[in-house]
Design a protein around this motif. Structure first.
Motif, PDB file in Angstrom:
ATOM      1  N   VAL A 171      40.532 -52.057  15.162  1.00  0.00           N
ATOM      2  CA  VAL A 171      39.491 -52.916  15.720  1.00  0.00           C
ATOM      3  C   VAL A 171      39.170 -52.478  17.159  1.00  0.00           C
ATOM      4  CG1 VAL A 171      38.882 -55.287  16.357  1.00  0.00           C
ATOM      5  CG2 VAL A 171      40.236 -54.839  14.293  1.00  0.00           C
ATOM      6  N   VAL A 172      37.876 -52.408  17.448  1.00  0.00           N
ATOM      7  CA  VAL A 172      37.379 -52.108  18.792  1.00  0.00           C
ATOM      8  C   VAL A 172      36.855 -53.412  19.385  1.00  0.00           C
ATOM      9  CG1 VAL A 172      35.670 -50.767  20.087  1.00  0.00           C
ATOM     10  CG2 VAL A 172      36.754 -49.785  18.072  1.00  0.00           C
ATOM     11  N   THR A 184      33.718 -57.801  14.723  1.00  0.00           N
ATOM     12  CA  THR A 184      34.094 -58.950  13.907  1.00  0.00           C
ATOM     13  C   THR A 184      34.382 -58.448  12.498  1.00  0.00           C
ATOM     14  OG1 THR A 184      31.828 -59.380  13.194  1.00  0.00           O
ATOM     15  CG2 THR A 184      32.573 -60.482  15.220  1.00  0.00           C
ATOM     16  N   LEU A 185      34.988 -59.287  11.677  1.00  0.00           N
ATOM     17  CA  LEU A 185      35.227 -58.875  10.294  1.00  0.00           C
ATOM     18  C   LEU A 185      33.919 -58.578   9.577  1.00  0.00           C
ATOM     19  CD1 LEU A 185      38.134 -61.128   8.980  1.00  0.00           C
ATOM     20  CD2 LEU A 185      38.200 -58.740   9.651  1.00  0.00           C
ATOM     21  N   TYR A 194      40.016 -64.778  14.326  1.00  0.00           N
ATOM     22  CA  TYR A 194      40.696 -64.266  15.502  1.00  0.00           C
ATOM     23  C   TYR A 194      41.265 -62.886  15.198  1.00  0.00           C
ATOM     24  CZ  TYR A 194      43.917 -63.749  19.378  1.00  0.00           C
ATOM     25  OH  TYR A 194      44.575 -63.265  20.484  1.00  0.00           O
ATOM     26  N   ILE A 195      40.529 -61.855  15.586  1.00  0.00           N
ATOM     27  CA  ILE A 195      41.035 -60.491  15.527  1.00  0.00           C
ATOM     28  C   ILE A 195      40.938 -59.932  16.936  1.00  0.00           C
ATOM     29  CG2 ILE A 195      40.465 -60.138  13.097  1.00  0.00           C
ATOM     30  CD1 ILE A 195      38.049 -58.496  13.996  1.00  0.00           C
ATOM     31  N   TYR A 196      41.715 -58.932  17.221  1.00  0.00           N
ATOM     32  CA  TYR A 196      41.769 -58.436  18.592  1.00  0.00           C
ATOM     33  C   TYR A 196      41.696 -56.900  18.606  1.00  0.00           C
ATOM     34  CZ  TYR A 196      46.628 -58.105  17.099  1.00  0.00           C
ATOM     35  OH  TYR A 196      47.770 -57.833  16.384  1.00  0.00           O
ATOM     36  N   SER A 236      45.161 -53.272  13.633  1.00  0.00           N
ATOM     37  CA  SER A 236      44.937 -52.423  12.470  1.00  0.00           C
ATOM     38  C   SER A 236      44.641 -53.310  11.260  1.00  0.00           C
ATOM     39  CB  SER A 236      46.168 -51.561  12.199  1.00  0.00           C
ATOM     40  OG  SER A 236      45.938 -50.708  11.114  1.00  0.00           O
ATOM     41  N   ILE A 237      43.505 -53.062  10.614  1.00  0.00           N
ATOM     42  CA  ILE A 237      43.076 -53.868   9.471  1.00  0.00           C
ATOM     43  C   ILE A 237      42.938 -52.951   8.250  1.00  0.00           C
ATOM     44  CG2 ILE A 237      41.159 -55.209   8.527  1.00  0.00           C
ATOM     45  CD1 ILE A 237      40.650 -56.292  11.250  1.00  0.00           C
TER      46      ILE A 237
END
Length: 61
Positions: A19-20, A24-25, A51-53, A57-58
Motif C-alpha cells: 500500500v502507498v 484505498t481498497l 483502515y489500511i496504512y 502488504s495486501i
C-alpha cells in the motif's frame, strides 16, 4: 502423461501489493481488476477494511 495441445490448469501463486500513502481498497481493487469484497476475503486478518496504512502488504490473489 502430458499430450501436445493439452490445456494445463496451473494455480496462480499468491501475489501481494504494498500500500502507498493515499490508496484505498477500492483503488487497489481497480488496479488488479477485482473487487473490494474479494480483497477482504483474501485478507481475512484485516479487521477493519476502512483502515489500511502505507507499507502494509495486501494479498491480491
Amino acid at each position: 502423461m502430458i499430450y501436445a495441445g493439452q490445456v494445463l490448469n496451473i494455480p496462480a501463486a499468491p501475489a501481494y501489493h504494498t500500500v502507498v500513502y493515499g490508496e484505498t481498497l477500492r483503488i487497489i481493487a481497480g488496479y488488479y481488476g477485482t473487487t473490494v469484497y474479494n480483497l477482504q476475503l483474501l485478507n481475512f486478518t484485516m479487521y477493519d477494511p476502512n483502515y489500511i496504512y502505507a507499507d502494509q502488504s495486501i494479498r491480491i490473489r
